[in-house]
Motif scaffolding. Structure first.
Motif, PDB file in Angstrom:
ATOM      1  N   ASP A 140       0.840  -1.199   0.000  1.00  9.37           N
ATOM      2  CA  ASP A 140       0.000   0.000   0.000  1.00  9.37           C
ATOM      3  C   ASP A 140       0.875   1.248   0.000  1.00  9.37           C
ATOM      4  OD1 ASP A 140      -2.273  -1.546   0.104  1.00  9.37           O
ATOM      5  OD2 ASP A 140      -2.462  -1.420   2.288  1.00  9.37           O
ATOM      6  N   TYR A 141       0.379   2.295  -0.637  1.00 11.38           N
ATOM      7  CA  TYR A 141       1.145   3.542  -0.691  1.00 11.38           C
ATOM      8  C   TYR A 141       1.358   4.129   0.697  1.00 11.38           C
ATOM      9  CZ  TYR A 141       1.278   3.893  -5.763  1.00 11.38           C
ATOM     10  OH  TYR A 141       1.550   3.670  -7.079  1.00 11.38           O
ATOM     11  N   GLU A 142       0.399   3.909   1.581  1.00 13.31           N
ATOM     12  CA  GLU A 142       0.557   4.403   2.952  1.00 13.31           C
ATOM     13  C   GLU A 142       1.779   3.758   3.612  1.00 13.31           C
ATOM     14  OE1 GLU A 142      -1.918   4.588   7.210  1.00 13.31           O
ATOM     15  OE2 GLU A 142      -2.813   3.669   5.428  1.00 13.31           O
ATOM     16  N   ASP A 143       1.942   2.441   3.376  1.00  7.77           N
ATOM     17  CA  ASP A 143       3.083   1.735   3.960  1.00  7.77           C
ATOM     18  C   ASP A 143       4.392   2.118   3.279  1.00  7.77           C
ATOM     19  OD1 ASP A 143       1.447   0.400   5.756  1.00  7.77           O
ATOM     20  OD2 ASP A 143       1.085  -1.267   4.379  1.00  7.77           O
ATOM     21  N   ILE A 144       4.344   2.310   1.957  1.00  9.75           N
ATOM     22  CA  ILE A 144       5.548   2.742   1.238  1.00  9.75           C
ATOM     23  C   ILE A 144       6.000   4.100   1.757  1.00  9.75           C
ATOM     24  CG2 ILE A 144       6.491   3.406  -1.010  1.00  9.75           C
ATOM     25  CD1 ILE A 144       4.569   1.414  -2.296  1.00  9.75           C
ATOM     26  N   ALA A 145       5.036   4.983   1.973  1.00 14.32           N
ATOM     27  CA  ALA A 145       5.357   6.323   2.475  1.00 14.32           C
ATOM     28  C   ALA A 145       6.039   6.237   3.840  1.00 14.32           C
ATOM     29  CB  ALA A 145       4.083   7.153   2.565  1.00 14.32           C
ATOM     30  N   SER A 146       5.545   5.344   4.690  1.00 12.15           N
ATOM     31  CA  SER A 146       6.148   5.178   6.008  1.00 12.15           C
ATOM     32  C   SER A 146       7.567   4.621   5.899  1.00 12.15           C
ATOM     33  CB  SER A 146       5.282   4.233   6.850  1.00 12.15           C
ATOM     34  OG  SER A 146       5.880   3.966   8.095  1.00 12.15           O
ATOM     35  N   MET A 147       7.763   3.645   5.023  1.00 14.25           N
ATOM     36  CA  MET A 147       9.083   3.033   4.861  1.00 14.25           C
ATOM     37  C   MET A 147      10.115   4.014   4.315  1.00 14.25           C
ATOM     38  SD  MET A 147       8.015  -0.667   3.264  1.00 14.25           S
ATOM     39  CE  MET A 147       6.765  -1.685   4.062  1.00 14.25           C
ATOM     40  N   LEU A 148       9.681   4.848   3.366  1.00 10.95           N
ATOM     41  CA  LEU A 148      10.606   5.788   2.720  1.00 10.95           C
ATOM     42  C   LEU A 148      10.610   7.162   3.380  1.00 10.95           C
ATOM     43  CD1 LEU A 148      10.018   4.978  -1.071  1.00 10.95           C
ATOM     44  CD2 LEU A 148      11.648   3.963   0.535  1.00 10.95           C
ATOM     45  N   GLU A 149       9.733   7.322   4.377  1.00  5.32           N
ATOM     46  CA  GLU A 149       9.615   8.600   5.097  1.00  5.32           C
ATOM     47  C   GLU A 149       9.309   9.747   4.127  1.00  5.32           C
ATOM     48  OE1 GLU A 149      13.383   8.640   7.223  1.00  5.32           O
ATOM     49  OE2 GLU A 149      12.369   7.861   9.012  1.00  5.32           O
ATOM     50  N   LYS A 150       8.327   9.491   3.262  1.00  9.12           N
ATOM     51  CA  LYS A 150       7.852  10.483   2.303  1.00  9.12           C
ATOM     52  C   LYS A 150       6.333  10.514   2.358  1.00  9.12           C
ATOM     53  CE  LYS A 150      11.671   9.658  -0.964  1.00  9.12           C
ATOM     54  NZ  LYS A 150      12.298  10.987  -0.845  1.00  9.12           N
ATOM     55  N   SER A 151       5.724  11.476   1.687  1.00 12.07           N
ATOM     56  CA  SER A 151       4.271  11.538   1.631  1.00 12.07           C
ATOM     57  C   SER A 151       3.747  10.497   0.646  1.00 12.07           C
ATOM     58  CB  SER A 151       3.818  12.926   1.193  1.00 12.07           C
ATOM     59  OG  SER A 151       4.176  13.160  -0.163  1.00 12.07           O
ATOM     60  N   GLU A 152       2.462  10.150   0.800  1.00 10.40           N
ATOM     61  CA  GLU A 152       1.868   9.205  -0.140  1.00 10.40           C
ATOM     62  C   GLU A 152       1.895   9.769  -1.555  1.00 10.40           C
ATOM     63  OE1 GLU A 152      -1.768   7.079   0.734  1.00 10.40           O
ATOM     64  OE2 GLU A 152      -1.590   7.629   2.853  1.00 10.40           O
ATOM     65  N   ALA A 153       1.637  11.054  -1.692  1.00 16.23           N
ATOM     66  CA  ALA A 153       1.638  11.678  -3.014  1.00 16.23           C
ATOM     67  C   ALA A 153       3.015  11.580  -3.660  1.00 16.23           C
ATOM     68  CB  ALA A 153       1.217  13.145  -2.899  1.00 16.23           C
ATOM     69  N   ALA A 154       4.049  11.806  -2.866  1.00 20.25           N
ATOM     70  CA  ALA A 154       5.413  11.714  -3.392  1.00 20.25           C
ATOM     71  C   ALA A 154       5.725  10.295  -3.834  1.00 20.25           C
ATOM     72  CB  ALA A 154       6.411  12.175  -2.342  1.00 20.25           C
ATOM     73  N   CYS A 155       5.243   9.306  -3.082  1.00 23.63           N
ATOM     74  CA  CYS A 155       5.499   7.903  -3.426  1.00 23.63           C
ATOM     75  C   CYS A 155       4.753   7.496  -4.692  1.00 23.63           C
ATOM     76  CB  CYS A 155       5.107   6.993  -2.268  1.00 23.63           C
ATOM     77  SG  CYS A 155       6.223   7.139  -0.851  1.00 23.63           S
ATOM     78  N   ARG A 156       3.551   8.019  -4.857  1.00 27.64           N
ATOM     79  CA  ARG A 156       2.818   7.756  -6.102  1.00 27.64           C
ATOM     80  C   ARG A 156       3.576   8.327  -7.295  1.00 27.64           C
ATOM     81  NH1 ARG A 156      -2.424   5.952  -5.413  1.00 27.64           N
ATOM     82  NH2 ARG A 156      -3.182   6.007  -3.258  1.00 27.64           N
ATOM     83  N   GLN A 157       4.155   9.487  -7.119  1.00 29.95           N
ATOM     84  CA  GLN A 157       4.939  10.090  -8.200  1.00 29.95           C
ATOM     85  C   GLN A 157       6.198   9.280  -8.492  1.00 29.95           C
ATOM     86  OE1 GLN A 157       5.616  14.114  -6.866  1.00 29.95           O
ATOM     87  NE2 GLN A 157       3.679  14.866  -7.689  1.00 29.95           N
TER      88      GLN A 157
END
Length: 304
Positions: A140-157
């Protein structure tokens, strides 16, 4: 760590080891480096009180991802000064190997094609991590954001940008074993027979051949681009080494490859091909680096 249940901690980690190894291998394209990352993740896990971790799988994925990002940043410099073309290490298996169990540490890494590993080299470490977590592990993007310490929007990009960069001028990543086997055998047969016309008919107009010798054995220092260049080099290669090559078919990351492993390691080679959208060969992988060949061949029988 909770001293009363050390076996539980070990069991938990071992249950995740295959997935973590697959993640690290996708990030680094090197088996030994992936195993080092997973070992470091184990050391972090062993020094943690597991009772304070709500979701061990997520915690281990986060640690492994961050360790792999750091390892990739360090590896980038070495690859920039690498002699010739750097290619990812293959993981070989016999064509008649039974289906691996879920616990097999290496099996899950075979799902990622060499062509995709090569294409991901053009991604920045964070892009590569986000792309792998989303596309390979459906995170999930929420989990990716937590792992990479970025926002969900940034991870989608990051993922969208990675998809675009990987797809640009890349071969197909959905080719079947049968398709690859047919093209590979026809290509090798034509090259051994010095049938240039047949070779040219099998290659896409924008075909690309890459060869990794690591500066230790002879290999092309530049990509071979186009059917003519590729045909000439392969016919010369097979003519020169015809008497010492003993090729056979194995699987390299799950797809057919021609392998010849000899006592004279200078003649060792792994060759694999991938078709493009027109079903002609678009990408050719040639591994000749003896260090990588030695690691790759540990799971297959020596050539008779």
């Amino acid at each position: 760590m909770n001293d009363t249940a050390p076996d539980t901690a070990t069991t938990t980690f071992e249950q995740e080891r295959g997935r973590l190894t697959s993640l690290a291998y996708r990030m680094l394209g090197e088996r030994a480096a992936a195993e080092d990352v997973v070992q470091n993740a184990w050391l972090r896990w062993a020094g943690t009180d597991e009772t304070e971790i709500k979701t061990p799988a997520a915690w281990l994925t986060t640690v492994t991802t961050r360790l792999a990002i750091d390892a990739l940043k360090s590896a980038r410099h070495k690859r920039e000064v690498y002699t010739g073309i750097w290619l990812p290490e293959p993981i070989l298996s016999e064509t008649d190997t039974p289906q691996s169990t879920p616990e097999d540490q290496v099996a899950e890494t075979q799902e990622v094609q060499l062509a995709l590993l090569w294409a991901m080299e053009r991604l920045a470490p964070d892009e590569r991590a986000a792309f792998i977590l989303r596309e390979a592990f459906d995170t999930d993007y929420e989990d990716i954001a937590s792992m990479l310490e970025k926002s969900e929007a940034a991870c989608r990009q990051l993922v969208a940008r990675a998809k675009k960069r990987v797809s640009e001028e890349s071969p197909r990543f959905d080719a079947s074993v049968a398709e690859v086997s047919d093209l590979l055998l026809r290509f090798m047969s034509a090259a051994q027979a010095h049938n240039k016309e047949e070779i040219l008919s099998l290659l896409a107009p924008n075909a690309l051949a890459l060869s990794d010798g690591g500066g230790k054995v002879r290999a092309a220092y530049r990509p071979l681009v186009g059917p003519g260049d590729i045909a000439d080099v392969f016919m010369a290669l097979l003519e020169k080494n015809a008497k010492i090559l003993a090729p056979r078919i194995v699987l390299a990351n799950g797809l057919p490859a021609v392998v010849s492993l000899q006592e004279d390691t200078a003649s060792d080679v792994i060759i694999s091909v991938v078709p493009g959208e027109d079903d002609l060969i678009k990408w050719i992988y040639v591994m000749r680096n003896p260090d990588k060949l030695d690691r790759a061949s540990q799971d297959i029988k020596p050539t008779a």
